[in-house]
Design a protein around this motif. Sequence first.
Motif, PDB file in Angstrom:
ATOM      1  N   UNK A  77       0.814  -1.218   0.000  1.00 51.27           N
ATOM      2  CA  UNK A  77       0.000   0.000   0.000  1.00 51.27           C
ATOM      3  C   UNK A  77       0.845   1.264   0.000  1.00 51.27           C
ATOM      4  N   UNK A  78       2.031   1.180   0.556  1.00 47.79           N
ATOM      5  CA  UNK A  78       2.888   2.358   0.688  1.00 47.79           C
ATOM      6  C   UNK A  78       4.346   1.948   0.578  1.00 47.79           C
ATOM      7  N   UNK A  79       5.147   2.790  -0.087  1.00 43.90           N
ATOM      8  CA  UNK A  79       6.582   2.550  -0.200  1.00 43.90           C
ATOM      9  C   UNK A  79       7.320   3.761   0.361  1.00 43.90           C
ATOM     10  N   UNK A  80       8.137   3.522   1.365  1.00 45.27           N
ATOM     11  CA  UNK A  80       8.976   4.566   1.948  1.00 45.27           C
ATOM     12  C   UNK A  80      10.376   4.409   1.362  1.00 45.27           C
ATOM     13  N   UNK A  81      10.810   5.392   0.607  1.00 42.88           N
ATOM     14  CA  UNK A  81      12.066   5.310  -0.135  1.00 42.88           C
ATOM     15  C   UNK A  81      13.191   5.966   0.664  1.00 42.88           C
ATOM     16  N   UNK A  82      14.136   5.135   1.130  1.00 47.21           N
ATOM     17  CA  UNK A  82      15.312   5.635   1.847  1.00 47.21           C
ATOM     18  C   UNK A  82      16.599   5.257   1.119  1.00 47.21           C
ATOM     19  N   UNK A  83      16.496   5.018  -0.184  1.00 44.80           N
ATOM     20  CA  UNK A  83      17.675   4.675  -0.978  1.00 44.80           C
ATOM     21  C   UNK A  83      18.476   5.941  -1.274  1.00 44.80           C
ATOM     22  N   UNK A  84      19.771   5.882  -1.010  1.00 44.49           N
ATOM     23  CA  UNK A  84      20.663   7.017  -1.269  1.00 44.49           C
ATOM     24  C   UNK A  84      21.355   6.828  -2.617  1.00 44.49           C
ATOM     25  N   UNK A  85      21.330   7.866  -3.445  1.00 40.26           N
ATOM     26  CA  UNK A  85      22.031   7.822  -4.720  1.00 40.26           C
ATOM     27  C   UNK A  85      23.470   8.300  -4.526  1.00 40.26           C
ATOM     28  N   UNK A  86      24.416   7.507  -5.003  1.00 39.91           N
ATOM     29  CA  UNK A  86      25.827   7.812  -4.824  1.00 39.91           C
ATOM     30  C   UNK A  86      26.288   8.887  -5.816  1.00 39.91           C
ATOM     31  N   UNK A  87      27.198   9.751  -5.388  1.00 36.74           N
ATOM     32  CA  UNK A  87      27.677  10.820  -6.286  1.00 36.74           C
ATOM     33  C   UNK A  87      28.525  10.256  -7.422  1.00 36.74           C
ATOM     34  N   UNK A  88      28.532  10.970  -8.531  1.00 35.56           N
ATOM     35  CA  UNK A  88      29.351  10.585  -9.681  1.00 35.56           C
ATOM     36  C   UNK A  88      30.793  10.991  -9.422  1.00 35.56           C
ATOM     37  N   UNK A  89      31.717  10.039  -9.595  1.00 36.08           N
ATOM     38  CA  UNK A  89      33.128  10.314  -9.326  1.00 36.08           C
ATOM     39  C   UNK A  89      33.996   9.333 -10.092  1.00 36.08           C
ATOM     40  N   UNK A  90      34.925   9.853 -10.895  1.00 34.84           N
ATOM     41  CA  UNK A  90      35.839   8.981 -11.630  1.00 34.84           C
ATOM     42  C   UNK A  90      36.767   8.236 -10.673  1.00 34.84           C
ATOM     43  N   UNK A  91      37.227   8.925  -9.626  1.00 31.67           N
ATOM     44  CA  UNK A  91      38.094   8.270  -8.646  1.00 31.67           C
ATOM     45  C   UNK A  91      37.367   7.118  -7.954  1.00 31.67           C
ATOM     46  N   UNK A  92      36.101   7.334  -7.603  1.00 33.71           N
ATOM     47  CA  UNK A  92      35.318   6.261  -6.981  1.00 33.71           C
ATOM     48  C   UNK A  92      35.134   5.090  -7.941  1.00 33.71           C
ATOM     49  N   UNK A  93      34.934   5.394  -9.232  1.00 32.11           N
ATOM     50  CA  UNK A  93      34.780   4.326 -10.221  1.00 32.11           C
ATOM     51  C   UNK A  93      36.045   3.458 -10.288  1.00 32.11           C
ATOM     52  N   UNK A  94      37.206   4.085 -10.253  1.00 24.52           N
ATOM     53  CA  UNK A  94      38.457   3.326 -10.283  1.00 24.52           C
ATOM     54  C   UNK A  94      38.596   2.451  -9.039  1.00 24.52           C
ATOM     55  N   UNK A  95      38.209   2.996  -7.891  1.00 24.43           N
ATOM     56  CA  UNK A  95      38.264   2.209  -6.662  1.00 24.43           C
ATOM     57  C   UNK A  95      37.304   1.022  -6.718  1.00 24.43           C
TER      58      UNK A  95
END
Length: 211
Positions: free
Chosen positions: A87-105
């Motif tokens: 009946x109800x969805x509570x959305x607490x999903x966090x979207x991660x920031x875009x980062x080339x350094x994070x992608x390499x990690x």
Amino acid sequence: MQRHVRVGAAWVGLAFVLAGAQPLLAADQKSSVREIRNELLQLPYYSVFDFLAFSYDKGTVTLGGLAYHPGLKRDAVRAVKRVAGVDQVIDKIEELPVSQNDDELRWKTYYAIYRDPFLSRYAPGGGILWGHRHPFGPGFLGYGPAMFPGMEPAGDYPIHIIVKNGRITLLGVVDNEGDKPLAGMKAREVPGSFGVDNQLVVEKDQGPTKR
């Protein structure tokens, strides 16, 4: 006298109806949990670099997690809303920031963990996939990590690799106590990170939550 008899009979009848409704309600909740789980596992862009978890209580679903892929947060909410009994969805999903350094990690950590001789069995095709190899019980499995207490982890990868602003977090479910610190050690060996938070859960230490 007859009036009291009729009232008493009515209360007895109501008690039988309510007693009969309880197993049906429990069955409906288990069915909803199973369908929510299936919807999340089938999201096309849900990867090893994302993590989703959920809880379900009387028609209300709470979604938690961290989304690396653009659109995953939106798609997860839409998918769960389609489930009967929600009946109800509570959305607490966090979207991660875009980062080339994070992608390499992300990729360096992925190779460090999933190419390790002892941990490689957790890799795709390695024989272990959380959600496929491990049979789900009939109830809600509320043993998510510390970031998402009381939630059920939902993912095709046993070890999910979350990177945010140079910090690595390991989330998921492994088979034994030895694999948890080993995965953490492999992640800490990856150069360029600002730290590792190992929140892997050991499956054998957990049990289903009645809900």
